[in-house]
Design an enzyme around this catalytic site. Structure first.
Site, PDB file in Angstrom:
ATOM      1  N   ARG A 274       0.824  -1.213   0.000  1.00  0.00           N
ATOM      2  CA  ARG A 274       0.000   0.000   0.000  1.00  0.00           C
ATOM      3  C   ARG A 274       0.859   1.264   0.000  1.00  0.00           C
ATOM      4  O   ARG A 274       0.459   2.286  -0.540  1.00  0.00           O
ATOM      5  CB  ARG A 274      -0.943   0.002   1.209  1.00  0.00           C
ATOM      6  CG  ARG A 274      -2.082  -0.972   0.987  1.00  0.00           C
ATOM      7  CD  ARG A 274      -3.150  -0.843   2.031  1.00  0.00           C
ATOM      8  NE  ARG A 274      -4.397  -1.401   1.537  1.00  0.00           N
ATOM      9  CZ  ARG A 274      -5.430  -1.716   2.301  1.00  0.00           C
ATOM     10  NH1 ARG A 274      -5.362  -1.518   3.607  1.00  0.00           N
ATOM     11  NH2 ARG A 274      -6.514  -2.202   1.770  1.00  0.00           N
TER      12      ARG A 274
ATOM     13  N   LYS B  86     -19.347 -13.663   3.775  1.00  0.00           N
ATOM     14  CA  LYS B  86     -20.747 -13.453   4.132  1.00  0.00           C
ATOM     15  C   LYS B  86     -21.608 -13.006   2.959  1.00  0.00           C
ATOM     16  O   LYS B  86     -21.261 -12.087   2.236  1.00  0.00           O
ATOM     17  CB  LYS B  86     -20.848 -12.390   5.233  1.00  0.00           C
ATOM     18  CG  LYS B  86     -20.397 -12.909   6.581  1.00  0.00           C
ATOM     19  CD  LYS B  86     -20.271 -11.787   7.584  1.00  0.00           C
ATOM     20  CE  LYS B  86     -21.546 -11.616   8.394  1.00  0.00           C
ATOM     21  NZ  LYS B  86     -21.425 -10.496   9.349  1.00  0.00           N
TER      22      LYS B  86
ATOM     23  N   GLY C 151      -9.871  -7.348   0.145  1.00  0.00           N
ATOM     24  CA  GLY C 151      -8.664  -7.494   0.961  1.00  0.00           C
ATOM     25  C   GLY C 151      -8.084  -8.891   0.926  1.00  0.00           C
ATOM     26  O   GLY C 151      -6.906  -9.088   0.587  1.00  0.00           O
TER      27      GLY C 151
ATOM     28  N   GLY D 254     -14.231  -2.891   0.462  1.00  0.00           N
ATOM     29  CA  GLY D 254     -15.558  -2.275   0.452  1.00  0.00           C
ATOM     30  C   GLY D 254     -15.697  -1.212  -0.630  1.00  0.00           C
ATOM     31  O   GLY D 254     -16.738  -1.109  -1.284  1.00  0.00           O
TER      32      GLY D 254
HETATM   33  P1  ADP Z   1     -12.520 -10.132   0.464  1.00  0.00           P
HETATM   34  O1  ADP Z   1     -11.749  -9.525   1.593  1.00  0.00           O
HETATM   35  O2  ADP Z   1     -11.612 -10.578  -0.650  1.00  0.00           O
HETATM   36  O3  ADP Z   1     -13.653  -9.269  -0.011  1.00  0.00           O
HETATM   37  P2  ADP Z   1     -14.202 -11.596   2.267  1.00  0.00           P
HETATM   38  O4  ADP Z   1     -13.765 -10.681   3.346  1.00  0.00           O
HETATM   39  O5  ADP Z   1     -15.600 -11.562   1.818  1.00  0.00           O
HETATM   40  O6  ADP Z   1     -13.209 -11.465   1.007  1.00  0.00           O
HETATM   41  O7  ADP Z   1     -13.990 -13.099   2.743  1.00  0.00           O
HETATM   42  C1  ADP Z   1     -12.731 -13.668   2.922  1.00  0.00           C
HETATM   43  C2  ADP Z   1     -12.791 -14.746   3.956  1.00  0.00           C
HETATM   44  O8  ADP Z   1     -13.770 -15.706   3.671  1.00  0.00           O
HETATM   45  C3  ADP Z   1     -11.471 -15.459   4.013  1.00  0.00           C
HETATM   46  O9  ADP Z   1     -10.836 -15.138   5.227  1.00  0.00           O
HETATM   47  C4  ADP Z   1     -11.852 -16.925   3.941  1.00  0.00           C
HETATM   48  O10 ADP Z   1     -11.185 -17.719   4.887  1.00  0.00           O
HETATM   49  C5  ADP Z   1     -13.319 -16.925   4.204  1.00  0.00           C
HETATM   50  N1  ADP Z   1     -14.007 -18.075   3.585  1.00  0.00           N
HETATM   51  C6  ADP Z   1     -14.210 -18.293   2.280  1.00  0.00           C
HETATM   52  N2  ADP Z   1     -14.830 -19.473   2.083  1.00  0.00           N
HETATM   53  C7  ADP Z   1     -15.020 -20.018   3.313  1.00  0.00           C
HETATM   54  C8  ADP Z   1     -15.618 -21.228   3.780  1.00  0.00           C
HETATM   55  N3  ADP Z   1     -16.146 -22.107   2.941  1.00  0.00           N
HETATM   56  N4  ADP Z   1     -15.640 -21.421   5.109  1.00  0.00           N
HETATM   57  C9  ADP Z   1     -15.112 -20.524   5.965  1.00  0.00           C
HETATM   58  N5  ADP Z   1     -14.536 -19.372   5.581  1.00  0.00           N
HETATM   59  C10 ADP Z   1     -14.491 -19.115   4.274  1.00  0.00           C
HETATM   60 MG    MG Z   2     -12.307  -9.229   3.625  1.00  0.00          MG
END
Ligand code: ADP
Ligand code: MG
Length: 404
Positions: free
Chosen positions: A37, A201, A345, A368
């Site tokens: 970053r 989520k 992230g 976000g």
């Molecule tokens: P990003 O930061 O790329 O937007 P998110 O914050 O939505 O992604 O989600 C990332 C997290 O989701 C990771 O830490 C990962 O471990 C978790 N994750 C993804 N699939 C699963 C799963 N099937 N069970 C538990 N955790 C999961």
């Molecule tokens: Mg995330």
């Protein structure tokens, strides 16, 4: 949107207050774990220094809840930036007090001063006017180069820019590059457009699912969020994470867009340290990653697309046993000739771990902010920066070179 950038404003002899995003991950011992970053801001900082600006830098680091926390001081960030710029970067352990004012006042062209962590003052998160006025006194011009916080209404990106005259507000080159990459996908994507959405989520991303369904030819779902959709579709999900309050909405989306939306057909499941591959998730097991058939299908879909947009890991990739799905998507995107855009992230961290960032066209520094920009086509912190006036400045600009 064509916002005014550091290329369009007068910088010589000015004190330029730059909101950067140096919110880097730290190791247990407080050392910088990954300085991407900081590197990402270098084009903007170098641009301003070459034009004889004096720089006052402001960032947040971590979540100090409006109070001073020595472990989250920006001093190490200033040191690291000094190494990267190969010059001295001063640090002041203050934000809007007399010490900061005096140091900013004394700055000469070509010098750089880094302020203390913005979130040591509650006013940052509260978008507080008085706090913003304190910061305003530190610069003659304002630059927002902190894309990852542009969806927030925090003082340094909201109340503060409004206090500068319009001709003295702009975005930095990193924010410009982000906007350009995302506008390309929003405005005239090469077709077909494939979207892949995963992560933790559903509730975080439901708006996004709906927005993507409007733009994408196909939407592949993975990650923990897949199990809410699978349950809504009547499949067995065992102990997998399901958001019950989202089931009804998930069901409706599947009804309306079932042909566009593709759910995993097999899974890597886990139970007490044991793992196996299944098509239907047995009682007592938890879905942790997409399975090999799903990987094959998703990788083929990436191969068929002209634009691929991905956010959210396909599984719990931090665990070696559950990272194959995520790695496979990234590798397929790296191998593809399509326009490839990744945000989020954890998603960006997974790309970094594989060392494939150079082979993806755009890896956003936003999570976000990335999602919100794709959904709404603008962000609150950007809307306070004036657009460019003449066409000539538009034509004069070339796509910025990627940082680091
Ligand atoms: P990003 O930061 O790329 O937007 P998110 O914050 O939505 O992604 O989600 C990332 C997290 O989701 C990771 O830490 C990962 O471990 C978790 N994750 C993804 N699939 C699963 C799963 N099937 N069970 C538990 N955790 C999961
Ligand atoms: Mg995330």
């Amino acid at each position: 949107m064509n916002r005014r950038t550091v290329r369009d404003i007068d910088l010589a002899g000015q004190r330029i207050l730059i909101r950067v995003d140096f919110n880097v991950p730290l190791n247990q011992d407080g050392a910088i774990a990954d300085d991407r970053r900081i590197r990402a801001a270098l084009p903007t900082l170098e641009h301003c220094l070459e034009r004889d600006g004096a720089l006052v830098l402001a960032t947040h680091l971590g979540r100090p809840q409006g109070e001073t926390d020595p472990a989250l001081s920006t001093a190490p960030l200033a040191r690291r930036l000094g190494e990267l710029l190969d010059s001295t970067v001063d640090h002041v352990g203050d934000l809007i007090g007399e010490p900061a004012r005096q140091r900013a006042q004394a700055l000469q062209a070509g010098q750089v001063l880094m302020l203390e962590n913005l979130r040591f003052n509650r006013g940052e998160k509260d978008d507080d006017e008085a706090f913003a006025r304190g910061l305003r006194a530190l610069g003659d011009a304002y630059v927002n180069d902190a894309f990852a916080v542009c969806h927030r209404q925090h003082a340094s990106v909201s109340a503060l820019p409004r206090l500068f005259p319009e001709h003295a507000r702009c975005i930095g080159l990193l924010v410009e590059r982000e906007i350009r990459a995302l506008d390309g996908v929003l405005e005239s994507p090469r077709q077909p457009l494939l979207a892949i959405l995963g992560g933790a989520k559903v509730s975080d991303k439901l708006d996004m699912v709906e927005a993507l369904l409007e733009r994408a030819d196909r939407l592949l779902i993975g990650g923990a969020m897949a199990y809410t959709f699978l349950q809504a579709a009547g499949a067995a999900v065992g102990e997998s994470v399901v958001e019950r309050d989202q089931l009804e909405l998930a069901r409706r989306l599947l009804e309306r867009h079932g042909e566009q939306m593709i759910l995993p057909q097999d899974h890597v499941v886990g139970r007490n340290g044991e793992t196996k591959v299944v098509e239907s998730i047995p009682e007592g097991w938890c879905g942790m990653d997409i399975g090999p058939k799903t990987i094959e299908q998703y990788v083929a879909a990436v191969g068929d697309a002209a634009t691929v947009l991905w956010n959210g890991p396909m599984g719990k990739f931090e665990d070696e046993a559950f990272r194959r799905g995520t790695d496979a998507i990234i590798e397929a995107m790296a191998d593809s000739d399509a326009v490839t855009v990744i945000g989020g992230g954890e998603s960006a961290a997974a790309v970094q771990q594989l060392g494939l960032g150079d082979r993806i066209q755009h890896v956003s520094t936003g999570g976000g902010a990335f999602l919100e920009y794709l959904r709404a086509g603008d962000l609150p912190a950007l809307s306070v920066i004036p657009t460019r006036l003449g066409q000539e400045s538009t034509q004069a600009s070339k796509p910025g070179a990627p940082a680091g």
